[in-house]
Scaffold this motif. Sequence first.
Motif, mmCIF file in Angstrom:
data_model
loop_
_atom_site.group_PDB
_atom_site.id
_atom_site.type_symbol
_atom_site.label_atom_id
_atom_site.label_comp_id
_atom_site.label_asym_id
_atom_site.label_seq_id
_atom_site.Cartn_x
_atom_site.Cartn_y
_atom_site.Cartn_z
ATOM 1 N N ASP A 1 33.007 42.133 37.819
ATOM 2 C CA ASP A 1 32.287 42.913 36.850
ATOM 3 C C ASP A 1 31.297 44.179 37.191
ATOM 4 O OD1 ASP A 1 30.342 41.766 38.154
ATOM 5 O OD2 ASP A 1 29.895 39.851 37.005
ATOM 6 N N ILE A 2 30.703 44.516 36.152
ATOM 7 C CA ILE A 2 29.897 45.796 36.351
ATOM 8 C C ILE A 2 28.900 45.727 37.506
ATOM 9 C CG2 ILE A 2 28.042 47.240 35.261
ATOM 10 C CD1 ILE A 2 29.889 47.193 32.759
ATOM 11 N N ARG B 1 37.341 45.487 31.521
ATOM 12 C CA ARG B 1 37.087 45.237 32.823
ATOM 13 C C ARG B 1 38.445 45.682 33.562
ATOM 14 N NH1 ARG B 1 33.945 41.040 33.756
ATOM 15 N NH2 ARG B 1 33.919 40.035 31.751
ATOM 16 N N ILE B 2 39.588 46.185 32.808
ATOM 17 C CA ILE B 2 40.602 46.521 33.535
ATOM 18 C C ILE B 2 40.180 48.056 34.194
ATOM 19 C CG2 ILE B 2 42.897 47.257 33.252
ATOM 20 C CD1 ILE B 2 42.931 45.701 30.744
ATOM 21 N N MET B 3 39.148 48.400 33.702
ATOM 22 C CA MET B 3 38.884 50.028 33.963
ATOM 23 C C MET B 3 37.785 49.860 35.121
ATOM 24 S SD MET B 3 40.377 52.218 32.084
ATOM 25 C CE MET B 3 41.306 52.224 30.648
ATOM 26 N N LEU B 4 37.642 48.864 35.818
ATOM 27 C CA LEU B 4 36.522 48.721 36.632
ATOM 28 C C LEU B 4 36.876 49.560 37.877
ATOM 29 C CD1 LEU B 4 34.936 45.139 36.334
ATOM 30 C CD2 LEU B 4 33.710 47.323 35.958
ATOM 31 N N SER B 5 38.135 49.629 37.953
ATOM 32 C CA SER B 5 38.752 50.088 39.261
ATOM 33 C C SER B 5 38.361 51.732 39.227
ATOM 34 C CB SER B 5 40.227 49.982 39.548
ATOM 35 O OG SER B 5 40.307 48.688 39.721
ATOM 36 N N TYR B 6 38.501 51.991 38.012
ATOM 37 C CA TYR B 6 38.164 53.559 37.715
ATOM 38 C C TYR B 6 36.673 53.800 37.833
ATOM 39 C CZ TYR B 6 42.918 53.692 36.254
ATOM 40 O OH TYR B 6 44.538 53.574 36.126
ATOM 41 N N LEU C 1 33.996 49.234 25.260
ATOM 42 C CA LEU C 1 34.940 48.910 24.074
ATOM 43 C C LEU C 1 33.974 48.719 22.832
ATOM 44 C CD1 LEU C 1 37.432 46.290 25.558
ATOM 45 C CD2 LEU C 1 37.777 48.709 25.290
ATOM 46 N N ASN C 2 33.412 47.907 22.531
ATOM 47 C CA ASN C 2 32.302 47.618 21.476
ATOM 48 C C ASN C 2 30.804 48.083 21.913
ATOM 49 O OD1 ASN C 2 34.814 45.720 21.809
ATOM 50 N ND2 ASN C 2 34.538 46.148 19.644
ATOM 51 N N ASP C 3 30.288 49.060 21.447
ATOM 52 C CA ASP C 3 28.788 49.157 21.609
ATOM 53 C C ASP C 3 27.866 48.374 20.722
ATOM 54 O OD1 ASP C 3 29.243 50.476 19.242
ATOM 55 O OD2 ASP C 3 28.615 52.446 20.021
ATOM 56 N N ARG C 4 26.762 48.240 21.026
ATOM 57 C CA ARG C 4 25.752 47.558 20.272
ATOM 58 C C ARG C 4 26.131 47.840 18.670
ATOM 59 N NH1 ARG C 4 22.782 44.179 23.206
ATOM 60 N NH2 ARG C 4 22.888 44.637 25.546
ATOM 61 N N GLU D 1 26.789 38.575 30.679
ATOM 62 C CA GLU D 1 26.162 39.752 31.168
ATOM 63 C C GLU D 1 25.370 40.463 30.404
ATOM 64 O OE1 GLU D 1 29.415 42.143 33.043
ATOM 65 O OE2 GLU D 1 30.928 40.441 32.685
ATOM 66 N N PRO D 2 24.778 41.451 30.794
ATOM 67 C CA PRO D 2 23.591 42.169 29.986
ATOM 68 C C PRO D 2 24.402 43.258 29.212
ATOM 69 C CG PRO D 2 23.366 42.872 32.360
ATOM 70 C CD PRO D 2 24.471 41.673 32.457
ATOM 71 N N HIS D 3 25.623 43.407 29.255
ATOM 72 C CA HIS D 3 26.405 44.458 28.641
ATOM 73 C C HIS D 3 26.970 44.221 27.385
ATOM 74 C CE1 HIS D 3 25.614 46.412 32.499
ATOM 75 N NE2 HIS D 3 26.165 45.556 32.997
ATOM 76 N N PRO D 4 27.217 45.168 26.268
ATOM 77 C CA PRO D 4 28.244 44.873 25.449
ATOM 78 C C PRO D 4 29.728 44.696 25.999
ATOM 79 C CG PRO D 4 27.274 47.069 25.139
ATOM 80 C CD PRO D 4 26.731 46.253 26.300
ATOM 81 N N ASN D 5 30.707 44.405 25.012
ATOM 82 C CA ASN D 5 32.017 44.240 25.532
ATOM 83 C C ASN D 5 32.550 45.376 26.068
ATOM 84 O OD1 ASN D 5 34.568 43.284 25.871
ATOM 85 N ND2 ASN D 5 35.263 44.099 23.984
ATOM 86 N N TYR D 6 33.138 45.472 27.370
ATOM 87 C CA TYR D 6 33.372 46.571 28.159
ATOM 88 C C TYR D 6 35.150 46.265 28.752
ATOM 89 C CZ TYR D 6 31.972 44.121 32.453
ATOM 90 O OH TYR D 6 31.947 43.571 33.486
#
Lengths: 809, 113
Positions: free
Chosen positions: A132-133, A46-51, A64-67, A39-44
């Motif tokens: 995913d996002i 996934r549990i929060m996607l519903s929100y 969760l962890n930015d670049r 994925e093109p994103h840093p670590n996020y």
Amino acid sequence: MRMERQKLVLIGNGMAGVGTIEQILKLGGAYDITIFGSEPHPNYNRIMLSYVLEGSKSIEDIILNDRQWYADNNITLHTGTTVVKIDEESRQVIADNGQAVPYDKVIIATGSNSFILPVPGSTKEGVVGFRDIADCDAMLAAAKQYRTAAVIGGGLLGLEAAKGLVNLGMDVTVVHLLEDLMERQLDHTASSMLQAELTRQGVKFAMGKQTAELTGDERVNGLRFSDGTELQADFVVMAVGIKPNTQLAKDSGITVNRGIVVDDYLQTSMENVYSVGECTEHRGTCYGLVAPLFEQGMVLAKHLCGAATQPYEGSVVSTKLKISGVDVFSAGEFTDTPEHTVISAKDEWKRTYKKILLKNNVIVGAVLFGDVTESANLQKLVKQGTEMTDEIYSEVMGTGCCGSGGSAKKGMSVEAMADEEIVCGCNGVTKKAIVDAVTENGFTTVDEIKACTGATRSCGGCKPVVEQILQFVLGDSFKESAKAGICGCTSLSRDEIVAEITAKGLKTTKEVMNVLEWKQPEGCSKCRPAVNYYLGMIYPDTHEDEKESRFVNERMSANIQKDGTFTVVPRMYGGVTTPEDLKRIADVSLKYDVKVVKVTGGQRLDLIGVKKEDVPKVWEELDMPSGYAYAKSLRTVKTCVGSQFCRFGTQDSMGMGALLERKYERLDFPAKFKMAVNGCPRNCAESCTKDIGIVGNDGGWEVFIGGNGGIKPRIADSFCKVKTDEELIEVCSAVMQFYRETGNYLERTSEWVERMGLEKIQSVILNNEENRKELAARIDFALAQVSDPWEKMLKDEDTRSALFEKAQH
Amino acid sequence: MENTNHEYTIGTVQHFLPQIGRVIGCGPVELAVFKTSDGQIFAVENKNPHPKGGPLAEGIVSGHYLYDPLYDWKIDLRSGEVQAPDNGTVATFPVTVDGDSVKVTLQGTLIQS
């Protein structure tokens, strides 16, 4: 020239993999780390996607962890890059862009993919998974353009997706193969209640329908079912399940069943290659929840850092649905069979349902709907295979005698709490801070959260909410933690410490901590006062009270205020004073410039804001006994007017209150102790919220115990009725001494009564006259040793000057 | 800005009770002085690092640590550093024991400020 560090490559930039890396960094693992993510994103998260779908959070919120984090930790990150092979020969991982990176160790954490039904039309435009996002973005875009959506799959993810799309204004139908939603987590009753609730919230359902084909040209326009019926939909979300993403492992020649097969240290069939998370199969199980991933990551991190670790033995999982306003929980077994004992309670008006399953009296599973306050607790009980007892029954079924037993926030769903809402009012810790602490550190216990954020550390009132947040973030709850001692300095419990003191004849806190091998040789602010209390309770006549082990208020015999001034509270026995005493209090208050004279809840006067160096002079000039407003001791005996003056009074409450206060004052208890005496059942002095409450009636007294009006309000239980004053005093003596001998330090009687059980206390004291008289004799002996602390301090110049003097040089 | 150090004699070793803090004013600074159980003496500013302020002298001493009396923060008496999960620093002052008498040194700059 530094030593060549080992090269660690992580394939998969998600929660499981990066969580493991975070643990490795914490343990000081010296690796050169490279991370690949498709994925093109840093670590996020996934549990929060519903929100995100629901609109209550943005993508930024769930990173969760930015670049910067990767840069700060010297981690090389390749996003948008997929690894296609691990080449054992050349010790390299090879990416789809041709990049080859050498490795010493590899962690595979490729997660899983949405399982797309292999039906005709499933590749049409407008058909997505929910994983995913990118899926989230597709759904958000579809909601702007199209009106009708179908979600195939009535499981956890499908329902969350459906609710999200409803919130986005779409007309949504959930298509489910079976007759029950979430059939892998819920029983029929809970499923029906859930379906009714979601229907109320605007979700439609097509139950018992098998999708045979997705219709349309380029783009999907509907579903045809196996029974020939059709459903119109211009957007379809597939949420029928997840499939471990094992392609890379297969292509590299690693053993794969449903997931990548690992041993108890997460090692795959290829040497130096490990696997964690949803792509992994351990002892035949693939997990699709976050808590097991953290547990696996902890074991693997320790293993890779050469730290001692227990093998990973699998996880007990539980489920919570993340839809605001719909509370569902299940753990362990949830379908009745003839060999289960079923405890259930269904309330169709409040729309709540609770079911607990026992096998041979052991709690093996639970389902909750509508009210999930007991979820953390039940999760733990199922996990530990606890036997059902009367206490546990009344706790989880809410049939206890206490009013609330929960916290002020009980019943409020933590999902619905805003991020910035303060959970711990004492230390200003927000929900977000706790969630972050758990996700970033892989915490699984309240104690870890306490050490990191400070939440629950002061009054402890927020502990149930913190537990629920933990439960909510993990979707599974607490690890069996090591046996917790009374504080971080020891693993011994209160009872063990008291037993050791008695058995070994230990005499001072120093000796206790030394002999019992305290981790911090001189203890901390939690155990020092506690051990000092236990010693005084065990040796009432010989224990030399240790001023240096007392909290400030008890050490100084006055209450400290935030500016360092003190409050002085003289005794007013039974809440009765005289004009002469009042005059003296007024004169002294004027002379020493007392800032505020306040009437307390306990019917006496607070002289607030006395300068530290003036405190002994104020005592001396008041010439009154200490009211012990600062102590874990009898504070006050509140009274009503009673038979001396009141038209309704049947008993002399003022007289009895003063008598009891004089008898029991100055003695140390595990916690502060409040009493009240009433002259009639009108209960004007509020006996129901006191440690011991006494209500007079025509012909005797009724005694209540375990009441509290403070942080966890509790209405006192009726303990017994007595006919004479002598009996009343004997019962009070026995209750107090039994509490002194069995209570944990700082445990109020409201907690003590619930822990011991009212019946047990009654049987010890009421059904055993000999025992009762012995307890009363022991408290009398202890009372014979006490003296007024103010008087004592005025006579002891060394201590007084050390504590109160301020020398100026 | 003068940069001289001031030395104050604040009492004898016996003047301080083990693990019981004492408040001592030295010029413009109010100190909390502690004798740890190994006989060492530490002086810190009697100023709680917590945002709400307050004193430190009445805290519970364990080894070289102080648990503050108001908010239960754990403070290293040697460095003045507040321990995790809280953070902050308390000013510390060098103490010397000369025979029986205890002396504290304050920097001139601090007295000016």
